[in-house]
Design a protein around this motif. Structure first.
Motif, PDB file in Angstrom:
ATOM      1  N   ILE A   1       0.855  -1.186   0.000  1.00  0.00           N
ATOM      2  CA  ILE A   1       0.000   0.000   0.000  1.00  0.00           C
ATOM      3  C   ILE A   1       0.890   1.235   0.000  1.00  0.00           C
ATOM      4  CG2 ILE A   1      -1.984  -1.046   1.166  1.00  0.00           C
ATOM      5  CD1 ILE A   1      -1.061   0.402   3.740  1.00  0.00           C
ATOM      6  N   GLU A   2       0.324   2.344  -0.440  1.00  0.00           N
ATOM      7  CA  GLU A   2       1.008   3.629  -0.357  1.00  0.00           C
ATOM      8  C   GLU A   2       0.340   4.437   0.748  1.00  0.00           C
ATOM      9  OE1 GLU A   2       0.912   5.444  -4.216  1.00  0.00           O
ATOM     10  OE2 GLU A   2       2.587   4.209  -4.926  1.00  0.00           O
TER      11      GLU A   2
ATOM     12  N   ILE B   1       4.977  10.352  -0.103  1.00  0.00           N
ATOM     13  CA  ILE B   1       4.400   9.015  -0.263  1.00  0.00           C
ATOM     14  C   ILE B   1       5.369   7.975   0.295  1.00  0.00           C
ATOM     15  CG2 ILE B   1       3.587   7.272  -1.917  1.00  0.00           C
ATOM     16  CD1 ILE B   1       1.786   9.713  -1.726  1.00  0.00           C
ATOM     17  N   TYR B   2       4.852   7.123   1.165  1.00  0.00           N
ATOM     18  CA  TYR B   2       5.602   5.995   1.729  1.00  0.00           C
ATOM     19  C   TYR B   2       4.964   4.721   1.213  1.00  0.00           C
ATOM     20  CZ  TYR B   2       7.640   9.353   4.956  1.00  0.00           C
ATOM     21  OH  TYR B   2       8.310  10.416   5.492  1.00  0.00           O
ATOM     22  N   ARG B   3       5.758   3.683   1.070  1.00  0.00           N
ATOM     23  CA  ARG B   3       5.272   2.401   0.574  1.00  0.00           C
ATOM     24  C   ARG B   3       5.455   1.349   1.668  1.00  0.00           C
ATOM     25  NH1 ARG B   3       6.154   1.311  -5.602  1.00  0.00           N
ATOM     26  NH2 ARG B   3       5.169   3.308  -5.424  1.00  0.00           N
TER      27      ARG B   3
ATOM     28  N   ASN C   1       7.758 -12.637   4.417  1.00  0.00           N
ATOM     29  CA  ASN C   1       6.568 -12.246   5.163  1.00  0.00           C
ATOM     30  C   ASN C   1       6.856 -11.232   6.268  1.00  0.00           C
ATOM     31  OD1 ASN C   1       3.742 -12.393   5.262  1.00  0.00           O
ATOM     32  ND2 ASN C   1       3.819 -13.746   7.043  1.00  0.00           N
ATOM     33  N   LYS C   2       7.797 -10.353   6.018  1.00  0.00           N
ATOM     34  CA  LYS C   2       8.105  -9.234   6.918  1.00  0.00           C
ATOM     35  C   LYS C   2       7.538  -7.974   6.296  1.00  0.00           C
ATOM     36  CE  LYS C   2      11.032 -11.705   9.424  1.00  0.00           C
ATOM     37  NZ  LYS C   2      10.979 -12.002  10.792  1.00  0.00           N
ATOM     38  N   LEU C   3       7.345  -6.936   7.120  1.00  0.00           N
ATOM     39  CA  LEU C   3       6.885  -5.659   6.592  1.00  0.00           C
ATOM     40  C   LEU C   3       8.061  -4.718   6.433  1.00  0.00           C
ATOM     41  CD1 LEU C   3       3.685  -5.013   8.721  1.00  0.00           C
ATOM     42  CD2 LEU C   3       3.804  -5.742   6.346  1.00  0.00           C
ATOM     43  N   ILE C   4       8.046  -3.937   5.359  1.00  0.00           N
ATOM     44  CA  ILE C   4       9.072  -2.932   5.153  1.00  0.00           C
ATOM     45  C   ILE C   4       8.388  -1.646   4.699  1.00  0.00           C
ATOM     46  CG2 ILE C   4       9.543  -3.639   2.768  1.00  0.00           C
ATOM     47  CD1 ILE C   4      12.511  -2.941   3.370  1.00  0.00           C
ATOM     48  N   LEU C   5       8.804  -0.523   5.299  1.00  0.00           N
ATOM     49  CA  LEU C   5       8.267   0.788   4.970  1.00  0.00           C
ATOM     50  C   LEU C   5       9.380   1.611   4.342  1.00  0.00           C
ATOM     51  CD1 LEU C   5       5.838   2.785   5.226  1.00  0.00           C
ATOM     52  CD2 LEU C   5       6.857   3.520   7.381  1.00  0.00           C
TER      53      LEU C   5
END
Length: 65
Positions: A42-43, A50-52, A59-63
């Motif tokens: 998602i943005e 804008i961050y993604r 299966n980790k989250l990255i911003l």
């Protein structure tokens, strides 16, 4: 004992002090599934930038910005 700072400056400085942890509201919690809604990315717009947020292959989250 009187401070040499005018009252307005003292009040402004006090406004930036965080409350003690015991008085702070708990952070809202939202699941990644709710944010991503079956997607993998998602943005997020924050302060005009804008961050993604995405799910990696592990299966980790990255911003990223």
């Amino acid at each position: 004992m009187h401070s040499s700072k005018p009252a307005m400056i003292q009040d402004a400085a006090a406004a930036h002090v965080r409350p003690p942890v015991s008085m702070a509201q708990p952070a809202r919690r939202i699941t990644s599934e709710t944010l991503l809604q079956q997607g993998r990315e998602i943005e997020i717009e924050h302060s005009g930038k804008i961050y993604r947020l995405r799910v990696t292959q592990l299966n980790k989250l990255i911003l990223t910005a």
